[in-house]
Design an enzyme around this catalytic site. Structure first.
Site, PDB file in Angstrom:
ATOM      1  N   HIS A 205      31.915  31.810  41.296  1.00  0.00           N
ATOM      2  CA  HIS A 205      30.808  30.915  40.914  1.00  0.00           C
ATOM      3  C   HIS A 205      29.594  31.476  41.398  1.00  0.00           C
ATOM      4  CE1 HIS A 205      32.526  27.049  39.120  1.00  0.00           C
ATOM      5  NE2 HIS A 205      31.966  27.790  38.115  1.00  0.00           N
TER       6      HIS A 205
ATOM      7  N   ARG B   5      40.977  29.082  27.088  1.00  0.00           N
ATOM      8  CA  ARG B   5      41.805  28.777  28.281  1.00  0.00           C
ATOM      9  C   ARG B   5      42.564  27.498  28.093  1.00  0.00           C
ATOM     10  NH1 ARG B   5      37.301  29.959  31.190  1.00  0.00           N
ATOM     11  NH2 ARG B   5      37.196  32.236  31.929  1.00  0.00           N
TER      12      ARG B   5
ATOM     13  N   ARG C  99      43.615  31.292  23.599  1.00  0.00           N
ATOM     14  CA  ARG C  99      44.788  32.061  24.260  1.00  0.00           C
ATOM     15  C   ARG C  99      45.986  31.231  24.509  1.00  0.00           C
ATOM     16  NH1 ARG C  99      43.258  34.025  30.240  1.00  0.00           N
ATOM     17  NH2 ARG C  99      43.703  31.974  30.937  1.00  0.00           N
TER      18      ARG C  99
ATOM     19  N   GLU D  20      45.307  43.245  29.492  1.00  0.00           N
ATOM     20  CA  GLU D  20      45.135  43.077  30.872  1.00  0.00           C
ATOM     21  C   GLU D  20      45.861  43.953  31.633  1.00  0.00           C
ATOM     22  OE1 GLU D  20      45.217  38.407  31.072  1.00  0.00           O
ATOM     23  OE2 GLU D  20      46.577  39.198  29.920  1.00  0.00           O
TER      24      GLU D  20
ATOM     25  N   ASN E 110      38.771  41.131  34.273  1.00  0.00           N
ATOM     26  CA  ASN E 110      39.465  40.784  35.480  1.00  0.00           C
ATOM     27  C   ASN E 110      40.534  41.205  35.939  1.00  0.00           C
ATOM     28  OD1 ASN E 110      36.765  39.574  35.032  1.00  0.00           O
ATOM     29  ND2 ASN E 110      37.558  37.302  35.146  1.00  0.00           N
ATOM     30  N   ASP E 111      41.657  40.850  35.087  1.00  0.00           N
ATOM     31  CA  ASP E 111      42.890  41.161  35.260  1.00  0.00           C
ATOM     32  C   ASP E 111      43.263  42.912  35.307  1.00  0.00           C
ATOM     33  OD1 ASP E 111      44.253  39.009  36.482  1.00  0.00           O
ATOM     34  OD2 ASP E 111      44.784  38.238  34.691  1.00  0.00           O
TER      35      ASP E 111
ATOM     36  N   ARG F 297      42.310  40.109  43.066  1.00  0.00           N
ATOM     37  CA  ARG F 297      41.004  39.674  42.516  1.00  0.00           C
ATOM     38  C   ARG F 297      40.470  38.441  43.338  1.00  0.00           C
ATOM     39  NH1 ARG F 297      41.682  36.726  36.692  1.00  0.00           N
ATOM     40  NH2 ARG F 297      39.847  35.672  37.098  1.00  0.00           N
TER      41      ARG F 297
ATOM     42  N   CYS G 260      36.367  39.650  27.153  1.00  0.00           N
ATOM     43  CA  CYS G 260      36.015  38.310  27.466  1.00  0.00           C
ATOM     44  C   CYS G 260      36.063  37.989  29.118  1.00  0.00           C
ATOM     45  CB  CYS G 260      37.171  37.446  26.913  1.00  0.00           C
ATOM     46  SG  CYS G 260      39.083  37.775  27.064  1.00  0.00           S
TER      47      CYS G 260
END
Length: 544
Positions: A187, A282, A318, A407, A430-431, A441, A478
């Site tokens: 964040h 999500r 997803r 991913e 990210n993954d 991560r 994404c």
């Protein structure tokens, strides 16, 4: 002056320098003694304290806008959460604990549950710990931890920053942010970009650096000791972002600019930010607190609330991303020696296809109820055979358009074969970075490996972009990489056809694309691909 410097992960662009203000360390564990003389009276202290903390956060939210306001409101709701309050009250009564210790333990369990959920939910555990520290401080009658009042423009240095602290920052007083922990998907990173504050995270050793002033480069991630007597330098401020709401390069090459959402609040924020649709919805929020699988009707109602702001617009949903490292009670997962590489995501459905089928039925119903143009995609797909299995079930449920997340490196390398059996792919950078570099991560010590500018990651994305061109099918991004306006140009140049991100980044990414031709994007991509590390990649792209 010493020329000492450190490097971290650049997460918000701009350069600034000035005096250092250090953020106090989080509160330690409160004592479990002495036992309260009157447990009932001690337990009764918790709810009023929670209401005071929530009210302070709500008041701060009134002065904020956009994502910052959303985060502050969400954090306030966490502070007053009846489940947290009652859990802490029960600990006081059952274990005869002082109220501060009971809150500490109760909140710790909530944070542990989120951390175990992995991914996006794990990143929200920091919010709970922030609430915990604020409640404990209120009960102890001491000042809460966090950012001190700033008398003059300063560079903030911290171990990490709580989301509520970051959301409440004054961009006119904060020259730059530097944290020892955190990562590119935190964040802190998201909000710093939204506020226009240069930021570098995961700077190992910055807390031990003896410096009265620092120069911070949010473009390269370099932190240097500065002359404390030198003039303060603030980052150049950008004016209002001019973007017409259509994702495209300046010569008309279409690159959709979409939102990432995980709740109805997120969806509303993305719509208000101008997102053309949703690239990642999500669905885990519907399951996390459930001791039993939600019914089809319960899911349908929850999904409809998220889809409704995007009536007539594309939304990619997803399917459930859960399993051994994201435990849900009703799934009854087996213990695994390495759950991150175990039965998670779509792999759960291979043994329990009825759970997937019920979710697909609910998604199809929510699509009808909301009027959104809904597609579905599966997480944790490794092969074309797995992709084909999912697409067949999605179409059987009445959902015409089915895709998968990429991913896993194997999926990136076989993207052409996967696109032959699905309608689209979407890259979770990210993954994909986490699995490519074998770097958790959530772990600050390896955050540099998860830098989305890593050339190894960019080269995998090129394979995916080329597969999209060869098959004539869409390939989006994404992951948090899509939220960087400069990296967004590189992604477009690599052949990615849509970019999906958190709400604060939407307009900046749209404007960045609109100011650049496709040929220029392709040149930026080639320059970044030719480098050997993320610092060089950033610099190469910045020179064009």
């Amino acid at each position: 002056m010493p020329s000492e410097s450190l490097t971290g992960v650049a997460v918000s662009p701009g350069r600034a320098s000035g005096p250092v203000v250090r953020v106090a360390e989080p509160l330690g564990e409160p004592a479990s003694t002495p036992a309260p003389a009157d447990p009932a009276a001690e337990a009764a202290r918790i709810d009023p304290a929670a209401q005071i903390v929530a009210a302070r956060l709500e008041k701060l939210a009134e002065t904020a806008t956009g994502e910052a306001a959303t985060i502050l409101i969400t954090t306030a709701a966490m502070a007053a959460d009846p489940a947290l309050v009652s859990s802490a009250e029960q600990l006081v009564k059952d274990q005869n604990l002082p109220a501060p210790r009971a809150v500490y333990q109760a909140a710790g369990k909530f944070a542990d549950a989120l951390a175990a959920a992995g991914g996006y939910m794990a990143e929200r555990a920091r919010d709970v710990l922030d609430v915990r520290d604020r409640l404990v401080a209120e009960l102890l009658g001491i000042a809460p931890p966090g950012v001190p009042d700033l008398d003059s423009p300063s560079v903030l240095v911290a171990r990490d920053l709580a989301p509520a602290d970051t959301a409440g920052l004054d961009p006119d007083k904060v020259l730059a942010l530097v944290t020892e922990e955190g990562g590119p998907t935190s964040h802190t990173a998201i909000l710093a970009r939204a506020l226009g504050i240069p930021a570098v995270v995961a700077v190992r050793g910055v807390l031990a650096l003896d410096a009265q002033a620092l120069a911070v480069d949010g473009d390269t991630g370099v932190i240097e000791v500065a002359d404390p007597d030198a003039e303060v330098v603030a980052a150049a401020k950008t004016g209002a972002i001019d973007w017409d709401g259509t994702g495209a390069t300046s010569d008309g090459h279409r690159v959709k600019v979409l939102g990432n959402v995980g709740s109805a609040t997120d969806a509303q924020a993305a719509a208000e930010a101008g997102a053309e649709g949703v690239g990642l919805f999500r669905t885990e929020f519907c399951y996390l607190d459930a001791s039993a699988e939600p019914t089809v009707e319960e899911q349908r109602k929850a999904y409809t609330a998220v889809l409704t702001p995007f009536r007539g617009k594309p939304v990619i949903v997803r399917t459930l991303d859960a399993g051994a490292d994201k435990p849900l009670a009703f799934l009854e997962p087996d213990d695994e020696p390495n759950p991150a590489l175990g039965v998670r995501g779509l792999r759960v459905a291979f043994d329990r296809p009825e759970i997937l089928d019920r979710q697909l039925e609910a998604i199809a119903g929510a699509a009808q109820d909301s009027g959104a143009e809904v597609s579905v995609m599966a997480p944790m797909v490794a092969t074309a055979a797995e992709a084909a299995w999912f697409a067949e079930r999605a179409r059987a449920a009445g959902i015409a358009r089915a895709g998968v997340m990429i991913e896993i490196p194997a999926a990136a390398l076989t993207a052409r074969e996967i696109l032959d059996v699905v309608d689209f792919v979407s890259v979770g950078t990210n993954d994909l970075a986490q699995y490519t570099f074998a770097a958790d991560r959530q772990l600050g010590a390896v955050a540099k490996l998860n830098d989305p500018w890593q050339p190894g990651l960019l080269r995998l994305l090129k394979v995916i972009g080329q597969a999209a061109k060869d098959t004539g099918k869409p390939a989006g991004v994404c992951g948090e990489a899509a939220a960087d306006p400069r990296l967004a140009l590189v992604l477009a140049g690599l052949g990615l056809t849509s970019l999906s991100m958190n709400a604060p980044a939407v307009r900046a990414v749209g404007a960045s694309l609109a100011a650049t031709t496709l040929a220029e994007c392709e040149a930026l991509a080639e320059a970044a691909l030719a480098t050997s590390d993320p610092v060089e990649a950033r610099a190469a792209a910045a020179k064009r």
